[in-house]
Design a protein around this motif. Sequence first.
Motif, PDB file in Angstrom:
ATOM      1  N   ILE A  12     -29.560 -32.163 -43.271  1.00  7.36           N
ATOM      2  CA  ILE A  12     -30.811 -32.070 -42.492  1.00  7.36           C
ATOM      3  C   ILE A  12     -31.999 -32.483 -43.360  1.00  7.36           C
ATOM      4  O   ILE A  12     -32.868 -33.249 -42.926  1.00  7.36           O
ATOM      5  N   GLN A  42     -34.425 -35.592 -42.548  1.00 11.78           N
ATOM      6  CA  GLN A  42     -35.875 -35.373 -42.360  1.00 11.78           C
ATOM      7  C   GLN A  42     -36.708 -36.113 -43.414  1.00 11.78           C
ATOM      8  O   GLN A  42     -37.934 -36.129 -43.333  1.00 11.78           O
ATOM      9  N   ILE A  75     -37.102 -35.227 -46.438  1.00  9.75           N
ATOM     10  CA  ILE A  75     -37.628 -34.313 -47.469  1.00  9.75           C
ATOM     11  C   ILE A  75     -36.917 -34.580 -48.799  1.00  9.75           C
ATOM     12  O   ILE A  75     -37.520 -34.542 -49.862  1.00  9.75           O
TER      13      ILE A  75
END
Lengths: 300, 203
Positions: free
Chosen positions: B138, B142, B144
Amino acid sequence: MSIQSPIVNPKSQSPRRGKIKLYFPLIKSSQTGLLLATGIAGYLSAGTRIGLLTLLGMSFSLFLAISGSTIMNMWYDRDIDARMKRTHKRSAASGELHHTEVFWVGMIISMLGIGWALTIALPYGLVVFAGWFFDVVIYTLWLKRRTAWSIVWGGISGAMPILAGRVLATGHIDLVGILLALAILFWIPTHTLTFSIKFREDYNNAGIPTFPSTYGETFTRATIAISSVLAALAIGWASVLIGISAGYLRLIAVLTAGLLLLAFATFRVQSEQVNFGLFKYASLYMLSSMIILAMKAFQP
Amino acid sequence: MKMTTLDRALLFITVFLSAYQIVVGIDDLSTAPITAYTIAFGVLLVAALLLIILGFDVLDSPIVVIVSTIIPLALSLGLVWEHLASYRALYLVFTIIGFLAVTLTRTALMQNHAHVPTITIAIVHGIAGVTIFLLPIILSIQGIMKPAFSLVGIGGALIGIDGLLLSFLKGGKPILSRDATLKIFPSLLLLMTICFVAGFKFG
């Protein structure tokens, strides 16, 4: 039949290459290699400028001194080695090599090693000599057949190479050197006592007093556990004082946790498998710790 | 089943990679994740060493289930601490309770409740496994973290497969035969370690 008496064997007439083959097991290459590694680690742990010639001289002199003392041990213990299943095929015990020859080879190699060490640096040479003296005279000749506690002196002798390496680098005996020596001293029971449990019948047959035969297995296993803790404390403290990086400290902590786990497992479970596992792990632990301590020399 | 030279070689590489991760791979992190990752990779390192020394027989020990819980719990705690700051305390509590629960349900106290240890381990491993598998993926999706960080998630999936194979084998209902499970075990362990180390390094 006197086992001390030489057994003449046709193989003792073998050519030079054959002789080397017969002598090689007498220096216990793994044990000698491990002790040599401790000496090199002791030297490198000081973080001083590495003199390649000095390092080479130290390595060879230490190798000769350790090998010489091991051959002397084989020479003197040939009678008890002959009575033990594990060792009766050693060339000094089986008579493939004449005991007088083994004695002289041991003495000459020892003198070469100690002499070389003394020429490199007097304090270093004296520590190397002390290690030889404790091993050959105090441990082998005097105490091994008399008391199970002889392993303490064997341990002190085993602790000398790392102290010698440290002394060569720093020029004196410092706290780190003493801690490193203590780490080896306390590690040696972990190694030798697990061995004496595994081969207790052999030692009984040879009449050698050991911890398992004198105090029983429970006491022996407790001693192994306690000495492992002390070895771990000594190596941990020395590592902090040496100033090795946080990453290597973490690695030492992890390896130490494994050692302690096995030491306490051998105390609780009392199985041959765990016992053997501890024996092997203890050797790996010491070798890994030595490599980690030696890394100090290569840190910026 | 006897361990082959190749098995030992694969396990040695696992040991070295774990050691690398402990020494340099987690140096830039704060204290809590460093501690968590050190425990995870430390257990992996010692376990691989013991496998090399004692062979596959060591997997028959009842302590294996407890020890093998530490790796996913510690890894997932490190990930949560690093990337989900608001869940730190909650996940720390879960880690401690989860570990204690697995340990206690494996003791003699629970011998008359055969399903309790299985359910406990399924819950604890399940939550930790899903965290290790999904969180890095995830975070990568995303943006990040770098895409390579999803390798940590793949490592999480592999640790899950390892755990399942061993748990079912020990539970008497093997997914693969014992020999087949043990044959792929060192490779899976190494592959998992490679994924973790590469994920942390390049992610």
